[in-house]
Design an enzyme around this catalytic site. Structure first.
Site, PDB file in Angstrom:
ATOM      1  CB  SER A  90      21.159   1.133  55.920  1.00  0.00           C
ATOM      2  OG  SER A  90      22.070   0.408  55.401  1.00  0.00           O
ATOM      3  CG  ASP A 380      24.100   4.446  48.847  1.00  0.00           C
ATOM      4  OD1 ASP A 380      24.588   3.420  48.872  1.00  0.00           O
ATOM      5  OD2 ASP A 380      23.675   5.147  49.856  1.00  0.00           O
ATOM      6  CG  HIS A 383      22.175   1.432  50.880  1.00  0.00           C
ATOM      7  ND1 HIS A 383      23.313   2.448  51.199  1.00  0.00           N
ATOM      8  CD2 HIS A 383      22.152   0.867  51.931  1.00  0.00           C
ATOM      9  CE1 HIS A 383      23.330   2.518  52.395  1.00  0.00           C
ATOM     10  NE2 HIS A 383      22.665   1.240  53.157  1.00  0.00           N
TER      11      HIS A 383
END
Length: 405
Positions: A90, A380, A383
């Site tokens: 991600s 978040d 990240h």
């Protein structure tokens, strides 16, 4: 238990397993030899200049820009980096999960609110990723596209592609838990991409792109945080040390398969300080607001083994330039010294409460989302923000200068 998927892969139109000989035009070869000679002669001067500038108090960001400017000057503003191919999780996913049947995706607001046209592309960030900034610094006018989002695959692959999938890791089972795209399948997509390149550019040009491109890999965090630490089938059977060894065997297999497909310039990121992520502090921090020391220790131990494994691979595979790009220390510095680095908040993320939200929990109805993400190290729970990614990208360029030169 099989630690990872092992697949024998072949370069386009090649029947050999590991010894891949890709044709490159003689003019390119001659130019590259000349360039490498110049780079070799300049290497000691660059290192000396970097030390001198560091002693004068210049930042890592300045040094990265300075070193790159020197290289650009040597090559008349034209880098020998025709393409950028990206694999992993991600941290580098730009939308491959958008059409996957998974909850691990980010193609909705407030993700992307500071990106071009305020568009949520699938990046797990409010704006650009570190690899986006890296692509810009290397001179690309567009970012490597999410391979699975391309309606037509041909000339739009000439400058590279992104195969990364959020929740993927070195361990294929990690991706399967979340219906993400494991590294083994990402590699299959890359093999398909090579064939498309040959169709679009011809064998000779495609071979040159493949051998001269930079390949970036980001993986491992999901293996620990989203699998090992919460999975008794793993953490009750394997020690963290044993699990790290499993992951590194998978990593070694991946690099060897990528090498067999013609990759020669590969950068792999280290694990970040996983104990300092807002969500891991919330989940594993025993009601503390401090980084989880045991998790950071696991990351440090893994990174030491990653360096050793990478060095062994480079010694084993002729012509391979494999560089470990440290993101542990740069991110740790941002978290532990936010004010010194221009940030206001490092414990909490911008989205929602900032303690746990990521993916579908970070949405336009999340209460408490900050107004200015540039003040936050994290966007978040897992990240970095765009502002932090810019800092990390500067360090990546400085650490990976040998991949360009």
């Amino acid at each position: 238990m099989q630690p990872c998927q092992t697949t024998t892969l072949y370069a386009p139109d090649s029947k050999q397993k590991t010894k891949v000989r890709l044709s490159v035009p003689k003019t390119v070869t001659i130019f590259r030899v000349c360039f490498l000679c110049v780079s070799f002669c300049m290497n000691k001067k660059l290192i000396a200049e970097e030390k001198k500038l560091s002693s004068m108090g210049y930042s890592r960001s300045f040094l990265a820009s300075f070193l790159l400017a020197v290289v650009l000057n040597v090559t008349n503003a034209q880098l020998l980096v025709p393409a950028l191919f990206i694999f992993g999780d991600s941290v580098v996913d730009v939308g491959n999960n958008n059409h996957q049947f998974t909850i691990i995706k980010a193609n909705f607001p407030p993700y992307g609110r500071d990106f071009e046209n305020h568009n949520p592309t699938g990046r797990f960030c409010n704006g650009k990723l570190a690899t986006d900034f890296t692509a810009e610094t290397l001179g690309f006018t567009s970012y490597p596209p999410a391979y699975l989002n391309l309606k037509t695959k041909g000339k739009n692959l000439l400058n590279g592609a992104n195969f990364a999938s959020a929740a993927s890791g070195y361990f294929d089972s990690t991706a399967k838990l979340y219906n993400a795209i494991p590294l083994s399948r990402q590699l299959e997509y890359y093999k398909e991409c090579q064939n498309k390149l040959v169709e679009a550019a011809g064998q000779s040009s495609a071979s040159s792109i493949i051998s001269d491109a930079i390949y970036l890999i980001s993986a491992g965090t999901s293996d620990f945080v989203q699998n090992y630490y919460i999975n008794p089938l793993l953490n009750k059977v394997y020690t963290t040390d044993q699990f790290s060894d499993m992951l590194l065997r998978c990593y070694s297999n991946f690099i060897q398969n990528l090498y067999a497909l013609g990759a020669r310039r590969i950068g792999v990121t280290s694990l970040p300080p996983i104990g300092c992520l807002p969500a891991t502090i919330t989940l594993f921090g025993s009601h503390s607001n401090e980084c989880v020391a045991s998790l950071n220790s696991d990351a440090v131990n893994f990174n030491e083994k990653l360096n050793t494994t990478s060095q062994n691979l480079q010694n084993m595979l002729p012509g391979l330039n494999l560089v470990v790009l440290d993101i542990y220390q740069p991110l740790y510095d941002l978290v532990t010294k936010p004010f010194e680095n221009g940030f206001f908040e490092a414990r909490k993320a911008c989205c929602g409460t900032g303690l746990i939200e990521t993916s579908i929990l970070c949405n336009k109805k999340s209460i408490g989302t900050c107004a200015n993400a540039s003040e936050y190290v994290f966007w978040d729970g897992f990240h970095p923000s765009e502002a932090a990614n810019k800092v990390l990208a500067d360090d990546l360029i400085a650490a990976g200068i040998s991949l360009i030169s």
